[in-house]
Design an enzyme around this catalytic site. Structure first.
Site, PDB file in Angstrom:
ATOM      1  N   THR A 170     -19.977   5.276   6.074  1.00 57.21           N
ATOM      2  CA  THR A 170     -20.451   5.387   7.450  1.00 57.21           C
ATOM      3  C   THR A 170     -21.347   6.604   7.585  1.00 57.21           C
ATOM      4  O   THR A 170     -21.136   7.593   6.892  1.00 57.21           O
ATOM      5  CB  THR A 170     -19.214   5.552   8.362  1.00 57.21           C
ATOM      6  OG1 THR A 170     -18.540   4.314   8.420  1.00 57.21           O
ATOM      7  CG2 THR A 170     -19.575   5.996   9.770  1.00 57.21           C
ATOM      8  N   ILE A 199     -12.911  -3.792  15.146  1.00 56.83           N
ATOM      9  CA  ILE A 199     -13.759  -2.695  15.611  1.00 56.83           C
ATOM     10  C   ILE A 199     -13.155  -1.389  15.124  1.00 56.83           C
ATOM     11  O   ILE A 199     -11.938  -1.177  15.248  1.00 56.83           O
ATOM     12  CB  ILE A 199     -13.876  -2.723  17.154  1.00 56.83           C
ATOM     13  CG1 ILE A 199     -14.638  -3.989  17.581  1.00 56.83           C
ATOM     14  CG2 ILE A 199     -14.581  -1.479  17.678  1.00 56.83           C
ATOM     15  CD1 ILE A 199     -14.595  -4.258  19.068  1.00 56.83           C
ATOM     16  N   ASP A 201     -13.521   3.095  14.539  1.00 54.57           N
ATOM     17  CA  ASP A 201     -13.534   4.279  15.409  1.00 54.57           C
ATOM     18  C   ASP A 201     -14.946   4.660  15.870  1.00 54.57           C
ATOM     19  O   ASP A 201     -15.106   5.267  16.931  1.00 54.57           O
ATOM     20  CB  ASP A 201     -12.961   5.479  14.651  1.00 54.57           C
ATOM     21  CG  ASP A 201     -13.767   5.763  13.378  1.00 54.57           C
ATOM     22  OD1 ASP A 201     -13.801   4.870  12.497  1.00 54.57           O
ATOM     23  OD2 ASP A 201     -14.373   6.832  13.266  1.00 54.57           O
TER      24      ASP A 201
HETATM   25  N1  ASP Z   1     -14.737   4.863  10.087  1.00 55.46           N
HETATM   26  C1  ASP Z   1     -15.370   3.651   9.670  1.00 55.46           C
HETATM   27  C2  ASP Z   1     -14.588   2.478  10.148  1.00 55.46           C
HETATM   28  O1  ASP Z   1     -13.384   2.499  10.061  1.00 55.46           O
HETATM   29  C3  ASP Z   1     -15.518   3.555   8.194  1.00 55.46           C
HETATM   30  C4  ASP Z   1     -16.140   4.746   7.551  1.00 55.46           C
HETATM   31  O2  ASP Z   1     -16.096   5.853   8.059  1.00 55.46           O
HETATM   32  O3  ASP Z   1     -16.726   4.583   6.484  1.00 55.46           O
HETATM   33  O4  ASP Z   1     -15.174   1.504  10.542  1.00 55.46           O
END
Ligand code: ASP
Length: 304
Positions: A170, A199, A201
């Site tokens: 992300t 969905i 965070d």
């Molecule tokens: N936080 C993101 C999610 O759970 C994934 C990530 O940070 O790579 O969708």
């Protein structure tokens, strides 16, 4: 206007070693981080707003297929792309967010458009796509643009439970502009093999994304369910506002919040109104970088 302006970015956090990534890919990640940093920094240097800067930095990472956002985003268990993204303006406390949207080239720009041109904070799925169409944002019908061979392979491994760790690249940015405004932006393809409609965070204000000129701006990466349950971004804000903690200490304590009950990793970047920053992670690496005023850019992946 002051000359105290700062951009901080992340490209996700993972439990991978230098050997796991390899020199070629490492160079690609470093280049991608440098380009995103420059995109955001140029805007700030020219007197642009923190909101513009975080959007530009995140767009650059969305367009880079190495990172899990936009092009190169993770695939759901059904082999589809569903993007989440959010942006928050610390000056107005306005926020815009998109969840589970398909075919939109730059979900972060859609989030900003929702913030600036709608009455809403979050728009999801088909409705978000329709909003993007109405606002003439770039749509790409062909999934080949978004899908990389690597993400297909990861999904296959995930299906066979062969994967030690779900890829989490992300992307996000926080910034302080020359007028003292803060902003935060986060964008993701979610988790490889996630359920249709899940969905994370990133699009939830106060969980993966938060900004308030008075206190801080925060963008998180890691296990979305863990970050949501611990309300990490707003926790950084609360620790600073009500306990008076400096940003780095607030970031550390927020990351550890209720970790005995809530497992899996949380990682984040944060900035305060004076331009102090936090790069807080508990995985082996976090793709990260920052540039303060006219100082040289800093880019790092592992601790060293
Ligand atoms: N936080 C993101 C999610 O759970 C994934 C990530 O940070 O790579 O969708």
């Amino acid at each position: 206007m002051t000359n105290n302006f700062v951009i901080v970015i992340h490209g996700g956090a993972e439990d991978k070693t230098r050997e796991d990534i390899g020199p070629e890919k490492e160079a690609g990640y470093r280049k991608g981080l440098a380009e995103a940093l420059e995109a955001g920094w140029n805007i700030l240097n020219n007197g642009g707003s923190a909101v513009e800067a975080v959007e530009a930095a995140v767009r650059s990472l969305e367009d880079n297929s190495l990172f899990n956002a936009g092009r190169g985003g993770a695939l759901t268990i059904d082999g589809e792309h569903e993007f989440d993204a959010a942006i928050m303006d610390g000056k107005t406390l306005k926020a815009g967010s998109v969840a589970g949207v398909k075919s939109v080239k730059n979900p972060i720009t859609l989030a900003r458009t929702i913030m600036e041109r709608s009455e809403h904070v979050i728009i999801s799925g088909e409705g978000a796509k329709a909003f993007a169409e109405k606002e003439n944002l770039e749509l790409i019908a062909n999934d080949n643009y978004f899908t990389t061979a690597e993400k297909v392979e990861e999904l296959e491994k995930e299906k066979q439970h062969k994967q030690e760790e779900v890829t989490k690249d992300t992307v996000g940015a926080v910034a302080l502009d020359k007028n003292g405004n803060l902003a935060a932006a986060t964008s993701t393809g979610g988790l490889t093999g996630q359920h249709k409609g899940r969905i994370g965070d990133s699009p939830l204000i106060g969980c993966g994304t938060y900004a308030n000129n008075e206190v801080c701006a925060v963008s998180c990466t890691g296990d979305g369910e863990s970050i949501i349950r611990a309300v990490i971004a707003h926790e950084v804000y609360a620790l600073m506002k009500y306990k008076g903690l400096p940003v780095a200490e607030a970031a550390r304590q927020a990351r550890e919040m209720y970790h005995d009950k809530i497992e899996k990793d949380r990682n984040l970047i944060a900035i305060d109104p004076a331009g102090n920053i936090a790069l807080e992670y508990e995985t082996k690496l976090m793709f990260r970088g920052y540039r303060k005023g006219n100082n040289a850019p800093f880019i790092a992946i592992w601790e060293d």
